[in-house]
Design a protein around this motif. Structure first.
Motif, PDB file in Angstrom:
ATOM      1  N   ILE A  17     -24.870 -16.698  86.635  1.00 20.33           N
ATOM      2  CA  ILE A  17     -26.001 -17.459  86.088  1.00 20.33           C
ATOM      3  C   ILE A  17     -25.875 -18.933  86.450  1.00 20.33           C
ATOM      4  CG2 ILE A  17     -27.052 -18.258  83.931  1.00 20.33           C
ATOM      5  CD1 ILE A  17     -26.438 -15.433  82.799  1.00 20.33           C
ATOM      6  N   VAL A  18     -24.691 -19.505  86.267  1.00 15.65           N
ATOM      7  CA  VAL A  18     -24.480 -20.917  86.601  1.00 15.65           C
ATOM      8  C   VAL A  18     -24.720 -21.147  88.088  1.00 15.65           C
ATOM      9  CG1 VAL A  18     -22.699 -22.716  86.792  1.00 15.65           C
ATOM     10  CG2 VAL A  18     -22.964 -21.432  84.677  1.00 15.65           C
ATOM     11  N   PHE A  19     -24.238 -20.241  88.936  1.00 12.05           N
ATOM     12  CA  PHE A  19     -24.432 -20.374  90.377  1.00 12.05           C
ATOM     13  C   PHE A  19     -25.914 -20.405  90.729  1.00 12.05           C
ATOM     14  CE2 PHE A  19     -25.189 -18.292  94.474  1.00 12.05           C
ATOM     15  CZ  PHE A  19     -24.556 -19.206  95.307  1.00 12.05           C
ATOM     16  N   ASN A  23     -27.904 -23.616  92.136  1.00 12.26           N
ATOM     17  CA  ASN A  23     -28.429 -23.415  93.488  1.00 12.26           C
ATOM     18  C   ASN A  23     -29.922 -23.733  93.552  1.00 12.26           C
ATOM     19  OD1 ASN A  23     -28.168 -22.795  96.187  1.00 12.26           O
ATOM     20  ND2 ASN A  23     -28.572 -20.626  95.875  1.00 12.26           N
ATOM     21  N   LYS A  24     -30.665 -23.393  92.507  1.00  9.43           N
ATOM     22  CA  LYS A  24     -32.097 -23.708  92.474  1.00  9.43           C
ATOM     23  C   LYS A  24     -32.338 -25.210  92.419  1.00  9.43           C
ATOM     24  CE  LYS A  24     -34.402 -19.710  90.560  1.00  9.43           C
ATOM     25  NZ  LYS A  24     -35.202 -19.187  89.465  1.00  9.43           N
ATOM     26  N   LYS A  25     -31.448 -25.945  91.786  1.00  7.08           N
ATOM     27  CA  LYS A  25     -31.605 -27.390  91.680  1.00  7.08           C
ATOM     28  C   LYS A  25     -31.129 -28.106  92.940  1.00  7.08           C
ATOM     29  CE  LYS A  25     -31.374 -27.753  86.710  1.00  7.08           C
ATOM     30  NZ  LYS A  25     -30.800 -28.462  85.593  1.00  7.08           N
ATOM     31  N   GLY A  26     -30.587 -27.380  93.904  1.00 13.43           N
ATOM     32  CA  GLY A  26     -30.131 -27.989  95.140  1.00 13.43           C
ATOM     33  C   GLY A  26     -28.804 -28.711  95.004  1.00 13.43           C
ATOM     34  N   VAL A  27     -28.011 -28.326  94.026  1.00 13.64           N
ATOM     35  CA  VAL A  27     -26.725 -28.972  93.797  1.00 13.64           C
ATOM     36  C   VAL A  27     -25.681 -28.309  94.680  1.00 13.64           C
ATOM     37  CG1 VAL A  27     -24.943 -29.411  92.065  1.00 13.64           C
ATOM     38  CG2 VAL A  27     -27.345 -29.498  91.425  1.00 13.64           C
TER      39      VAL A  27
END
Length: 123
Positions: A17-19, A23-27
């Motif tokens: 979930i954290v990944f 990943n969606k936020k581009g971090v």
């Protein structure tokens, strides 16, 4: 053994979930050091050039591509000579290359733009 199973049952879905959220936020996980963060934030902003900076670029024959791709991207932020804690628009000094620097760029990093103030050739 039972405790390890419960631990893994919670850990694996939590990591997934954290990944996906990050990943969606581009971090990305690279660039947590202050030098990398300042450079990445600066490159993500619109560049505004002061008149003196434009004339220094012309005099030193430095184009915008070399400035962004080499000097800023591969440079080292000198935090001793920067004012990183200044409110609104902190100003920074980047030296390029990291070893035996030849160029220094001074800029302000505001919320929407990076205002490039001066470009100096050291050697």
């Amino acid at each position: 053994m039972k405790k390890i199973k419960f631990f893994l049952i919670g850990l694996v879905p939590g990591l997934i979930i954290v990944f996906f959220v990050l990943n969606k936020k581009g971090v990305s996980c690279s660039g947590y050091l202050p030098n990398s963060r300042v450079i990445a934030e600066t490159l993500s902003k619109d560049f505004k050039y002061s008149e003196s900076f434009k004339s220094e670029m012309a005099a030193l024959k430095v184009d915008e591509k070399f400035l962004k791709d080499s000097i800023i991207t591969a440079g080292k932020v000198d935090f001793d000579r920067s004012h990183a804690q200044k409110k609104a628009c902190p100003d920074y000094l980047i030296s390029y290359p990291k070893d035996n620097p030849r160029y220094e760029v001074t800029f302000e990093k505001c919320a929407e733009e990076a205002q490039l103030l001066s470009l100096k050739k050291i050697k």
